[in-house]
Design a protein around this motif. Structure first.
Motif, short mmCIF file in Angstrom:
data_model
loop_
_atom_site.label_atom_id
_atom_site.label_comp_id
_atom_site.label_asym_id
_atom_site.label_seq_id
_atom_site.Cartn_x
_atom_site.Cartn_y
_atom_site.Cartn_z
N SER A 197 0.88 -1.19 0.00
CA SER A 197 0.00 0.00 0.00
C SER A 197 0.90 1.22 0.00
O SER A 197 2.12 1.11 0.23
CB SER A 197 -0.88 0.02 1.26
OG SER A 197 -0.08 0.18 2.41
N GLY A 198 0.29 2.38 -0.20
CA GLY A 198 1.07 3.61 -0.07
C GLY A 198 1.64 3.72 1.33
O GLY A 198 2.81 4.08 1.51
N MET A 199 0.84 3.42 2.35
CA MET A 199 1.34 3.51 3.73
C MET A 199 2.45 2.50 3.98
O MET A 199 3.36 2.76 4.77
CB MET A 199 0.20 3.33 4.74
CG MET A 199 -0.66 4.57 4.95
SD MET A 199 0.26 6.13 5.19
CE MET A 199 1.20 5.80 6.68
N ILE A 212 5.48 4.18 2.58
CA ILE A 212 5.89 5.33 3.39
C ILE A 212 6.52 4.87 4.70
O ILE A 212 7.57 5.34 5.13
CB ILE A 212 4.66 6.25 3.64
CG1 ILE A 212 4.23 6.89 2.31
CG2 ILE A 212 4.94 7.29 4.70
CD1 ILE A 212 2.85 7.55 2.33
N TYR A 227 -1.03 13.62 3.74
CA TYR A 227 -2.05 12.59 3.90
C TYR A 227 -2.14 12.22 5.40
O TYR A 227 -1.11 12.07 6.07
CB TYR A 227 -1.68 11.37 3.04
CG TYR A 227 -2.56 10.20 3.34
CD1 TYR A 227 -3.93 10.27 3.11
CD2 TYR A 227 -2.05 9.04 3.88
CE1 TYR A 227 -4.76 9.21 3.41
CE2 TYR A 227 -2.87 7.97 4.18
CZ TYR A 227 -4.22 8.07 3.95
OH TYR A 227 -5.05 7.02 4.26
N GLU A 264 4.55 16.71 0.19
CA GLU A 264 3.61 16.36 -0.88
C GLU A 264 3.37 17.63 -1.68
O GLU A 264 3.26 18.71 -1.10
CB GLU A 264 2.26 15.90 -0.29
CG GLU A 264 2.31 14.57 0.39
CD GLU A 264 0.97 14.19 1.03
OE1 GLU A 264 -0.07 14.81 0.74
OE2 GLU A 264 0.99 13.27 1.87
N ASP A 323 6.04 12.63 -1.77
CA ASP A 323 4.90 11.78 -2.10
C ASP A 323 4.24 12.38 -3.33
O ASP A 323 3.65 13.45 -3.28
CB ASP A 323 3.94 11.76 -0.89
CG ASP A 323 2.73 10.86 -1.12
OD1 ASP A 323 2.36 10.63 -2.29
OD2 ASP A 323 2.16 10.39 -0.11
N THR A 357 1.84 11.14 -5.22
CA THR A 357 0.57 10.46 -5.53
C THR A 357 -0.40 11.36 -6.29
O THR A 357 -0.99 10.95 -7.30
CB THR A 357 -0.09 10.00 -4.22
OG1 THR A 357 0.79 9.09 -3.56
CG2 THR A 357 -1.43 9.32 -4.47
N PHE A 358 -0.58 12.60 -5.82
CA PHE A 358 -1.58 13.47 -6.45
C PHE A 358 -1.17 13.89 -7.85
O PHE A 358 -2.00 13.95 -8.75
CB PHE A 358 -1.80 14.73 -5.59
CG PHE A 358 -2.88 14.59 -4.56
CD1 PHE A 358 -2.85 13.54 -3.65
CD2 PHE A 358 -3.93 15.49 -4.50
CE1 PHE A 358 -3.84 13.40 -2.70
CE2 PHE A 358 -4.93 15.36 -3.55
CZ PHE A 358 -4.89 14.31 -2.65
N SER A 410 1.22 6.31 -3.41
CA SER A 410 0.15 5.37 -3.15
C SER A 410 -0.29 4.92 -4.54
O SER A 410 -1.02 5.64 -5.24
CB SER A 410 -1.02 6.04 -2.41
OG SER A 410 -2.13 5.16 -2.48
N THR A 454 -2.27 2.75 -5.15
CA THR A 454 -3.71 2.50 -5.04
C THR A 454 -4.49 3.53 -5.86
O THR A 454 -5.60 3.24 -6.32
CB THR A 454 -4.13 2.68 -3.55
OG1 THR A 454 -3.23 1.93 -2.73
CG2 THR A 454 -5.55 2.28 -3.30
N LYS A 455 -3.90 4.73 -6.02
CA LYS A 455 -4.62 5.85 -6.62
C LYS A 455 -4.44 5.83 -8.14
O LYS A 455 -4.87 4.89 -8.78
CB LYS A 455 -4.13 7.15 -5.97
CG LYS A 455 -4.18 7.11 -4.44
CD LYS A 455 -5.59 6.92 -3.94
CE LYS A 455 -5.81 6.91 -2.46
NZ LYS A 455 -4.83 6.41 -1.57
N ALA A 514 -1.77 -0.71 -3.36
CA ALA A 514 -0.34 -0.91 -3.65
C ALA A 514 0.41 0.38 -3.38
O ALA A 514 -0.18 1.46 -3.30
CB ALA A 514 -0.14 -1.33 -5.11
N LEU A 547 -8.93 8.50 -4.40
CA LEU A 547 -8.83 9.39 -5.57
C LEU A 547 -8.07 8.67 -6.67
O LEU A 547 -7.49 7.62 -6.45
CB LEU A 547 -8.07 10.67 -5.18
CG LEU A 547 -6.62 10.46 -4.70
CD1 LEU A 547 -5.66 11.23 -5.56
CD2 LEU A 547 -6.46 10.88 -3.26
#
Ligand SMILES: Cc1ncc(COP(=O)(O)O)c(C=O)c1O
Length: 413
Positions: free
Chosen positions: A99-101, A104, A125, A168, A197, A199-200, A219, A221-222, A232, A349
């Motif tokens: 996961s992203g976590m 991290i 986050y 971020e 990070d 992700t966005f 992350s 996952t996004k 993931a 997201l």
């Protein structure tokens, strides 16, 4: 029963090289073909196994990295998606996580020790904030969270002795843009590592390593997996740092082979999805800015002229996430969300379907009213993550939901 005698397989059999001139969309589709491992299959297999045969005689070579050992440490299914993400971010190495976590946590715990200081934005986050504020102090690591004003002055806040800077950009949920190049220069000067990070933004819109960051985390996952069906994470950076993170294989945040397969499948369409999401982000942000029911729109570069200048320098496009605050106040949030037809209320997201969430009730619910106000968040804020629906349909859906609120007197502050 003894393990069968086999020739140890080489890890990471090479991917078919692509010509220098192959662009991102081509690399996403063709960048990880490996016919020698795949029996010629156009789509590679899922190695759905927890462990691998290796002959006792080869234990030593296994420890030196000659063969696959155990899926918590490595699995051929991870290598394609990791290679794609490595290429997208332009790093030396990439690793996948559960996961992203997971990514991290493994990164931060691998790089800091008791007595160190970590400097981080306060706009991160929520899970990252919890990790930094709850867990690290128990191990003697000091964490300093920066206000938005401090985030604009890296020279004043990073000291000699700061081990790690965690950023971020754009931030969640106010979509503020932080000058990554300037932070990278300052971190480098003070001997700190800079992790971003991404992700966005996604690697389609922004590459922090090219701006001087030491590590990029996602992350996955996004946007990278992009279909709301996989958890993931990923880390990209220089081999020396990733080896330190690998050494923490005992943290156990490894992906499942099936999740890694789905991530690899999804990455092939990343540039198409993100291009559509960028377009919808821009068009919906424009429509919201014109609508009388909206008090404020939060979208990368629109918060101030300075942020616009930074965004123009470091982002190729602004992404598909934006936030709005409703002029009529928190009571208007529920009717607005109920009226949306194509935007589902859910956290997360970056997926193909559009999602809406209320940060004060979800990702940032652990903050006090004063802490929310410090970040520019209140109960009237809604975050939208736009999917790959027709941009015009999303503009219409959001506009009609705002129209349905009727003429809105400004809520008392
Ligand atoms: C920016 C950011 N980083 C990390 C995470 C954590 O990722 P995951 O949910 O995959 O653990 C999230 C989740 O929302 C996120 O938005």
């Amino acid at each position: 029963m003894s393990a069968p005698e086999t020739t140890p397989r080489k890890r990471g059999g090479s991917f078919d090289p692509l010509p220098e001139w192959a662009g991102v969309a081509t690399r996403l589709v063709h960048g990880t073909r490996r016919p020698e491992l795949n029996s010629g299959a156009v789509v590679g297999p899922i190695y759905q196994t927890s462990t691998f045969h290796f002959p006792a005689a080869h234990t030593e070579s296994a420890e030196r990295g000659g063969v696959y050992l155990y899926t918590r440490l490595e699995n051929p299914t991870f290598e394609g998606p990791a290679e794609t993400i490595r290429q997208l971010e332009g790093g030396e190495e990439a690793r996948l996580f559960s996961s992203g976590m997971g990514a991290i946590t493994a990164t931060i715990l691998s790089l800091v020790r008791s007595g160190d200081e970590v400097v981080a934005l306060q706009d991160l986050y929520g899970g990252t904030i919890d990790l930094l504020s709850d867990l690290l102090p128990k191990f003697g690591v000091r964490v300093r969270f920066l206000s938005a004003a401090e985030a604009r002055e890296p020279e004043a806040v990073v000291r000699k002795g700061t081990r790690l800077v965690w950023l971020e950009s754009p931030t969640n949920p106010t979509l503020s843009v932080v000058d990554l190049h300037r932070w990278a220069d300052v971190a480098d000067d003070r001997g700190a590592l800079l992790a971003v990070d991404n992700t966005f933004a996604t690697p389609i819109n922004q590459n922090p390593l090219a701006l001087g960051a030491d590590l990029v985390v996602h992350s996955a996952t996004k946007y990278l997996a992009g279909h709301s069906d996989v958890l993931a994470g990923a880390v990209v950076g220089p081999e020396a740092l990733l080896r330190r993170i690998d050494a923490k294989g005992y943290l156990g945040a490894s992906p499942d082979p099936f999740a890694a397969f789905l991530l690899g499948r999804s990455l092939k369409t990343l540039s198409l999805r993100v291009a559509r999401q960028n377009e919808s982000g821009r068009r919906v942000a424009d429509a919201l800015a014109r609508h009388p029911a909206v008090r404020r729109v939060f979208y990368p570069g629109r918060n101030s002229p300075e942020e616009e200048e930074i965004a123009r320098r470091q982002m190729r496009a602004r992404g598909g996430v934006l936030s709005l605050s409703l002029r009529a106040g928190p009571d208007a949030v529920d009717p607005f969300l109920r009226h949306l037809r194509f935007v589902h209320v859910a956290s997360s997201l970056g997926s193909v379907e559009s999602l809406a969430s209320v940060p004060a009730l979800t990702s940032h619910r652990h903050l006090t009213t004063a802490e929310l106000a410090e970040r520019g968040i209140d109960g009237s804020m809604v975050r939208l993550s736009l999917g790959i629906e027709e941009p015009a349909d999303l503009v219409r859906d959001v506009t009609e939901a705002l129209d349905a609120l009727g003429p809105s007197p400004t809520a008392p502050l």
